[in-house]
Design a protein around this motif. Structure first.
Motif, mmCIF file in Angstrom:
data_model
loop_
_atom_site.group_PDB
_atom_site.id
_atom_site.type_symbol
_atom_site.label_atom_id
_atom_site.label_comp_id
_atom_site.label_asym_id
_atom_site.label_seq_id
_atom_site.Cartn_x
_atom_site.Cartn_y
_atom_site.Cartn_z
ATOM 1 N N GLU A 227 -65.344 15.690 21.214
ATOM 2 C CA GLU A 227 -64.749 16.272 22.423
ATOM 3 C C GLU A 227 -64.049 15.214 23.266
ATOM 4 N N LEU A 228 -64.578 13.991 23.261
ATOM 5 C CA LEU A 228 -64.083 12.943 24.145
ATOM 6 C C LEU A 228 -62.976 12.087 23.544
ATOM 7 N N THR A 229 -63.019 11.886 22.238
ATOM 8 C CA THR A 229 -62.119 10.919 21.615
ATOM 9 C C THR A 229 -60.665 11.383 21.626
ATOM 10 N N ARG A 230 -59.755 10.419 21.729
ATOM 11 C CA ARG A 230 -58.318 10.684 21.633
ATOM 12 C C ARG A 230 -57.780 10.350 20.246
ATOM 13 N N ALA A 231 -58.658 9.965 19.335
ATOM 14 C CA ALA A 231 -58.235 9.551 17.996
ATOM 15 C C ALA A 231 -59.183 10.138 16.956
ATOM 16 N N PRO A 232 -58.755 10.232 15.705
ATOM 17 C CA PRO A 232 -59.669 10.661 14.645
ATOM 18 C C PRO A 232 -60.853 9.710 14.519
ATOM 19 N N VAL A 233 -61.972 10.239 14.037
ATOM 20 C CA VAL A 233 -63.166 9.430 13.826
ATOM 21 C C VAL A 233 -63.444 9.321 12.335
ATOM 22 N N VAL A 234 -64.438 8.501 12.002
ATOM 23 C CA VAL A 234 -64.892 8.371 10.625
ATOM 24 C C VAL A 234 -66.415 8.404 10.613
ATOM 25 N N ALA A 235 -66.973 8.980 9.565
ATOM 26 C CA ALA A 235 -68.395 8.801 9.267
ATOM 27 C C ALA A 235 -68.414 7.858 8.076
ATOM 28 N N THR A 236 -68.738 6.589 8.297
ATOM 29 C CA THR A 236 -68.513 5.570 7.266
ATOM 30 C C THR A 236 -69.474 5.651 6.095
ATOM 31 N N HIS A 237 -70.641 6.283 6.274
ATOM 32 C CA HIS A 237 -71.594 6.384 5.159
ATOM 33 C C HIS A 237 -72.540 7.553 5.401
ATOM 34 N N SER A 238 -72.092 8.731 5.013
ATOM 35 C CA SER A 238 -72.850 9.972 5.195
ATOM 36 C C SER A 238 -72.734 10.823 3.938
ATOM 37 N N ALA A 239 -73.451 11.968 3.947
ATOM 38 C CA ALA A 239 -73.354 12.915 2.840
ATOM 39 C C ALA A 239 -73.448 14.332 3.399
ATOM 40 N N ALA A 240 -73.453 15.308 2.512
ATOM 41 C CA ALA A 240 -73.361 16.712 2.919
ATOM 42 C C ALA A 240 -74.742 17.337 3.073
ATOM 43 N N ARG A 241 -75.029 17.833 4.260
ATOM 44 C CA ARG A 241 -76.320 18.482 4.518
ATOM 45 C C ARG A 241 -76.427 19.809 3.788
ATOM 46 N N GLY A 242 -75.291 20.381 3.441
ATOM 47 C CA GLY A 242 -75.303 21.618 2.666
ATOM 48 C C GLY A 242 -75.898 21.434 1.284
ATOM 49 N N LEU A 243 -75.928 20.208 0.783
ATOM 50 C CA LEU A 243 -76.513 19.916 -0.523
ATOM 51 C C LEU A 243 -77.890 19.270 -0.421
ATOM 52 N N ALA A 244 -78.121 18.529 0.658
ATOM 53 C CA ALA A 244 -79.419 17.873 0.860
ATOM 54 C C ALA A 244 -79.723 17.873 2.351
ATOM 55 N N ASP A 245 -80.759 18.593 2.742
ATOM 56 C CA ASP A 245 -81.070 18.773 4.157
ATOM 57 C C ASP A 245 -81.798 17.541 4.699
ATOM 58 N N ASN A 246 -81.005 16.533 5.030
ATOM 59 C CA ASN A 246 -81.526 15.288 5.590
ATOM 60 C C ASN A 246 -80.823 15.068 6.927
ATOM 61 N N SER A 247 -81.560 14.612 7.930
ATOM 62 C CA SER A 247 -80.968 14.466 9.259
ATOM 63 C C SER A 247 -79.824 13.462 9.288
ATOM 64 N N ARG A 248 -79.741 12.593 8.283
ATOM 65 C CA ARG A 248 -78.633 11.633 8.205
ATOM 66 C C ARG A 248 -77.358 12.267 7.648
ATOM 67 N N ASN A 249 -77.474 13.452 7.109
ATOM 68 C CA ASN A 249 -76.315 14.109 6.522
ATOM 69 C C ASN A 249 -75.619 15.003 7.539
ATOM 70 N N LEU A 250 -74.378 15.358 7.248
ATOM 71 C CA LEU A 250 -73.561 16.170 8.144
ATOM 72 C C LEU A 250 -73.568 17.629 7.719
ATOM 73 N N SER A 251 -73.822 18.513 8.683
ATOM 74 C CA SER A 251 -73.832 19.955 8.414
ATOM 75 C C SER A 251 -72.405 20.458 8.182
ATOM 76 N N ASP A 252 -72.304 21.670 7.674
ATOM 77 C CA ASP A 252 -70.983 22.276 7.486
ATOM 78 C C ASP A 252 -70.228 22.349 8.812
ATOM 79 N N ALA A 253 -70.931 22.680 9.889
ATOM 80 C CA ALA A 253 -70.273 22.776 11.196
ATOM 81 C C ALA A 253 -69.752 21.413 11.640
ATOM 82 N N GLU A 254 -70.511 20.366 11.384
ATOM 83 C CA GLU A 254 -70.038 19.024 11.731
ATOM 84 C C GLU A 254 -68.837 18.631 10.865
ATOM 85 N N LEU A 255 -68.903 18.969 9.581
ATOM 86 C CA LEU A 255 -67.764 18.695 8.704
ATOM 87 C C LEU A 255 -66.508 19.396 9.214
ATOM 88 N N ASP A 256 -66.649 20.645 9.586
ATOM 89 C CA ASP A 256 -65.502 21.408 10.088
ATOM 90 C C ASP A 256 -64.936 20.770 11.361
#
Length: 411
Positions: A227-256
């Motif tokens: 919401e705050l950033t004026r530029a694109p961001v990166v998640a430098t080392h993450s994975a998909a929570r849709g495949l593995a439900d780990n708090s370090r992974n990104l949910s579909d909503a976060e991916l979107d």
């Protein structure tokens, strides 16, 4: 229905690979050619200092990112992270973290100084392409965990002046700037995502042209950053929570949300993030920790590094056996999932090598070509492989730079 030529090509290639119409030698030769032409970039690796626990080293006793492994894997660029663990919220704890951060920054600079014919520090996306064009490996300096900083956004000015071009506010454990997706036991969400300091840091990093890394944030922290950033961001080392439900992974909503921001998710081959934990994982972990005299209610391997050497090694063997073993295919499943969910222009590779990451088939930088082979076998085109390996990351890095330059002109 109109089918594009590229879509048809991918369908045929995938079908051909499944039916064995493309022989293994042919696929390997094609993969080698594509890999050599791509700009291969790893967006997150750790720095190993003297005295680092031996379990973070490769089986050969060396770094997973040794120069010979980078060359063997055709790796053209990587982001070395000035990363620290989160310790006690005391002046002594913060000072010790700053000493570690400074030592890691010096080690990154020493790598380039010791190998001037092979390695050079990059300060922009353009630098990366220029250095790679000279036949050298480009090293970008990253930063992870503002625990090592004073609670002042001006600290980021000093980091940028020191060459940092990618920055994450936190690591495991909350700090004064942001909550962590892996908070220390009992702390929970202290700030509801970003603290006022963390929110101010987003704007300051934009002003400085530094690419913001959201990998370790809580979902609230991710959304607030977007919401705050004026530029694109990166998640430098993450994975998909849709495949593995780990708090370090990104949910579909976060991916979107990251797609809507124009950002990129760099997928990490960290075993625990790639496959779902067994249903009996929690009780087995508690029992294992109790067996080794560790507090049963604390997470993961917390405290295990303080065990005597032989017991420590035995503990980690048993600890790793609690989780199923991921493979290269499992890893690329996450790339594939994210590409299908938010588009191939929003996914990349960030290994977290030298910090416990790696799976069979992608165990160190020398194995990078295996990822290309697997992507081609699944029908990805050469242009898509190039985007996944380096193009997407360099695009958002350049966009972050542009945001900083735009602010400078406005001022």
């Amino acid at each position: 229905m109109i089918v594009s030529a590229e879509s048809a090509r991918r369908t045929l290639l995938t079908a051909g690979a499944m039916l064995g119409l493309m022989s293994a030698p042919a696929l390997a030769a094609d993969a080698a050619t594509v890999h050599n032409r791509a700009l291969v970039l790893d967006s997150h690796v750790d720095v190993l200092l003297p005295g680092t626990n031996a379990r973070y080293y490769a089986p050969d006793g060396k770094s997973f990112t040794e120069l010979d492994k980078l060359k063997a894997g055709g790796v053209d660029a990587l982001v070395y992270a000035v990363a620290v663990s989160t310790g006690p919220d005391t002046p002594e704890g913060h000072a010790a973290a700053r000493v570690e951060a400074d030592a890691k920054l010096a080690a990154i600079r020493k790598l380039a100084a010791d190998h001037p014919a092979d390695v050079a520090i990059a300060y922009s996306a353009g630098d990366v392409r220029k250095i790679v064009g000279q036949g050298k490996i480009a090293v970008l300096i990253g930063f992870q965990n503002a625990y090592s900083l004073k609670p002042d956004v001006a600290e980021f000015d000093h980091l940028q002046a020191d060459g940092v071009r990618v920055a994450a506010l936190n690591h495991a454990g909350n700090n004064a700037f942001a909550d962590s997706s892996r908070p220390q036991q009992g702390t929970g969400e202290q700030h509801g995502g970003l603290s006022p300091l963390g929110k101010a840091a987003v704007g300051r990093l934009n002003d400085l042209g530094v690419l913001i890394d959201v990998s370790q944030l809580t979902p609230k922290g991710v959304y607030q950053t977007l919401e705050l950033t004026r530029a694109p961001v990166v998640a430098t080392h993450s994975a998909a929570r849709g495949l593995a439900d780990n708090s370090r992974n990104l949910s579909d909503a976060e991916l979107d949300a990251i797609k809507a921001n124009g950002g990129v998710v760099q997928v990490v081959p960290f075993n625990a993030y790639l496959l779902p934990a067994p249903t009996d994982y929690a009780p087995r972990l508690r029992a294992l920790r109790a067996q080794y005299g560790l507090a049963p209610d604390k997470p993961g391997y917390q405290g295990a590094d303080d065990l005597p050497a032989e017991r420590r090694e035995a503990f980690f063997v048993a600890y790793r056996a609690l989780s199923p073993q991921a493979t290269l295919k499992t890893y690329v499943d996450h790339i594939d999932y994210i590409a299908k969910r938010i588009g191939v222009d929003h996914v990349g590779v960030g290994t977290d090598f030298n910090h416990g990451s790696g799976v069979p088939g992608f165990g160190d930088e020398a194995d990078a070509g295996n990822v290309t082979r697997e992507l081609l076998a699944r029908g990805y085109s050469e242009a898509e492989v190039d985007a996944i390996w380096g193009g997407n990351f360099l695009r958002v890095l350049a966009a972050a730079e542009a945001a900083g330059q735009g602010r400078a002109k406005a001022d």
